[in-house]
Design a protein around this motif. Sequence first.
Motif, mmCIF file in Angstrom:
data_model
loop_
_atom_site.group_PDB
_atom_site.id
_atom_site.type_symbol
_atom_site.label_atom_id
_atom_site.label_comp_id
_atom_site.label_asym_id
_atom_site.label_seq_id
_atom_site.Cartn_x
_atom_site.Cartn_y
_atom_site.Cartn_z
ATOM 1 N N HIS A 1 109.652 72.181 28.590
ATOM 2 C CA HIS A 1 108.197 72.273 28.455
ATOM 3 C C HIS A 1 107.574 71.049 29.126
ATOM 4 C CE1 HIS A 1 108.844 75.411 25.362
ATOM 5 N NE2 HIS A 1 109.869 74.656 25.012
ATOM 6 N N PHE A 2 106.897 71.270 30.250
ATOM 7 C CA PHE A 2 106.248 70.192 30.989
ATOM 8 C C PHE A 2 104.744 70.214 30.709
ATOM 9 C CE2 PHE A 2 110.065 71.207 33.368
ATOM 10 C CZ PHE A 2 110.571 69.971 33.726
ATOM 11 N N HIS A 3 104.237 69.130 30.158
ATOM 12 C CA HIS A 3 102.801 68.990 29.911
ATOM 13 C C HIS A 3 102.269 67.877 30.817
ATOM 14 C CE1 HIS A 3 102.823 71.497 26.226
ATOM 15 N NE2 HIS A 3 104.053 71.019 26.085
ATOM 16 N N PHE A 4 101.155 68.128 31.476
ATOM 17 C CA PHE A 4 100.640 67.135 32.407
ATOM 18 C C PHE A 4 99.119 67.204 32.469
ATOM 19 C CE2 PHE A 4 102.370 70.903 34.451
ATOM 20 C CZ PHE A 4 101.285 71.417 35.149
ATOM 21 N N ASP A 5 98.526 66.147 33.050
ATOM 22 C CA ASP A 5 97.076 66.075 33.201
ATOM 23 C C ASP A 5 96.766 65.728 34.650
ATOM 24 O OD1 ASP A 5 97.714 63.371 33.359
ATOM 25 O OD2 ASP A 5 97.134 62.974 31.272
ATOM 26 N N ASP A 6 95.647 65.048 34.903
ATOM 27 C CA ASP A 6 95.249 64.744 36.275
ATOM 28 C C ASP A 6 95.961 63.528 36.852
ATOM 29 O OD1 ASP A 6 93.492 66.883 36.310
ATOM 30 O OD2 ASP A 6 91.841 65.687 35.494
ATOM 31 N N THR A 7 96.765 62.846 36.046
ATOM 32 C CA THR A 7 97.521 61.702 36.549
ATOM 33 C C THR A 7 98.828 62.186 37.183
ATOM 34 O OG1 THR A 7 98.814 61.292 34.538
ATOM 35 C CG2 THR A 7 96.575 60.400 34.608
ATOM 36 N N GLU A 8 99.623 61.239 37.664
ATOM 37 C CA GLU A 8 100.918 61.587 38.234
ATOM 38 C C GLU A 8 102.013 61.691 37.180
ATOM 39 O OE1 GLU A 8 101.813 58.737 41.224
ATOM 40 O OE2 GLU A 8 100.246 59.421 42.601
ATOM 41 N N GLN A 9 101.665 61.449 35.937
ATOM 42 C CA GLN A 9 102.644 61.453 34.865
ATOM 43 C C GLN A 9 102.709 62.829 34.196
ATOM 44 O OE1 GLN A 9 104.555 58.687 34.372
ATOM 45 N NE2 GLN A 9 103.421 57.945 36.160
ATOM 46 N N ALA A 10 103.911 63.196 33.717
ATOM 47 C CA ALA A 10 104.110 64.433 32.971
ATOM 48 C C ALA A 10 104.960 64.133 31.747
ATOM 49 C CB ALA A 10 104.790 65.485 33.830
ATOM 50 N N GLN A 11 104.767 64.916 30.714
ATOM 51 C CA GLN A 11 105.558 64.775 29.499
ATOM 52 C C GLN A 11 106.497 65.957 29.394
ATOM 53 O OE1 GLN A 11 103.654 65.317 25.535
ATOM 54 N NE2 GLN A 11 104.477 63.290 25.049
ATOM 55 N N LEU A 12 107.781 65.684 29.146
ATOM 56 C CA LEU A 12 108.796 66.734 29.064
ATOM 57 C C LEU A 12 109.352 66.810 27.651
ATOM 58 C CD1 LEU A 12 110.879 68.796 30.164
ATOM 59 C CD2 LEU A 12 112.305 66.838 30.825
ATOM 60 N N TYR A 13 109.398 68.035 27.133
ATOM 61 C CA TYR A 13 110.044 68.296 25.853
ATOM 62 C C TYR A 13 111.057 69.405 26.083
ATOM 63 C CZ TYR A 13 110.773 70.140 21.162
ATOM 64 O OH TYR A 13 111.343 70.607 20.005
ATOM 65 N N ARG A 14 112.298 69.209 25.609
ATOM 66 C CA ARG A 14 113.356 70.200 25.807
ATOM 67 C C ARG A 14 113.923 70.655 24.473
ATOM 68 N NH1 ARG A 14 117.205 67.141 30.038
ATOM 69 N NH2 ARG A 14 116.758 65.455 28.573
#
Length: 249
Positions: free
Chosen positions: A183-196
Motif C-alpha cells: 500500500h503506497f500512500h503519497f502526496d505532492d512531495t517526493e516522499q511516499a509511505q509504504l505499508y505491507r
Amino acid sequence: MQQEQMWNSDVAQRYDTPGTGMFAPDTLGPTVERLAQLAGEGAALEFAVGTGRVAVPLAERGVPVTGIELSRPMVDQLRTKADEATIPVVIGDMAATVAPGTYSLVYLVFNTISNLLTQPEQVECFRNAARHLTVGGRFVIELWVPELRSLPPGRTATVWQTDRDYIGLDTYDVLNQHVVSHHFHFDDTEQAQLYRSPHRYIWPAELDLMAQLAGFELESRHGDWSGGEFTAESRSHVSVYRIPLTSLS
C-alpha cells in the motif's frame, strides 16, 4: 513480520477512515444489515474485531457483539468508541482463542482469514468458529478472489488500485500460495509511505473444504453483502457456512 508487530499503534491510529474507504456508508451499511439478519435474536462473535468498524454499528443495531483480537493497540482504538461492557474483547489468536458464551453468528470480514499464513491455521479458524456456535449457527467469511489470471507469464505482481494519492499492488508467491499486499500512500512531495501485509490466499473451493473439515456446509455465497450474484468475474465473495442440524442431533 509477526501479526502482533504489524498491527501496531501507528497502524491502529490511522486505521479508521470515517465515511470513506471501508467505512463508507455504501460499504459498511450492507455489511451490518446482512450480519444483523444472520444473527437474528442471538449474539455475534467477531474474529479479528480490530477497531470495531463492523462491531460498533452492529451493536448499535441491538446485536450483542463480542470480539477476539490479537492486537492490543487496535482494541485501544476500539475503546474510544465502545467500552468493555458494550463490546467485550478477548485478546488472542482467532484460530485458537475461546470467548465465553455461545453465539448464533461468528463472522470474519475484509479478507482477515488470509492473515493466518498457513493452511492448518486457517482450518483451525473454522474449527474455532464451530466450537463457539449454537445449534444451527452460522460462520460468515468475506474474502477476495486471488487475481492470478491477471499475472502474465514471468510476472509476479498485479496492480489492483490506482488513485491520485494511493497505489495498491500485490506480489504473489504461487508456489506457496502467499501474497504480500503493498500500500503506497503519497502526496505532492517526493516522499511516499509504504505499508505491507502478508497473506495466504484461499480459493473458494479450498475454503469450502476447510469448512467441511470443521463440520460446516455451505449455505450461500454471493458476490457482495447486498446479495449480488457470485460469478467467475467476482473479485470477492461473502460465504455463509452452517453446521447441519442433523449433525448436532
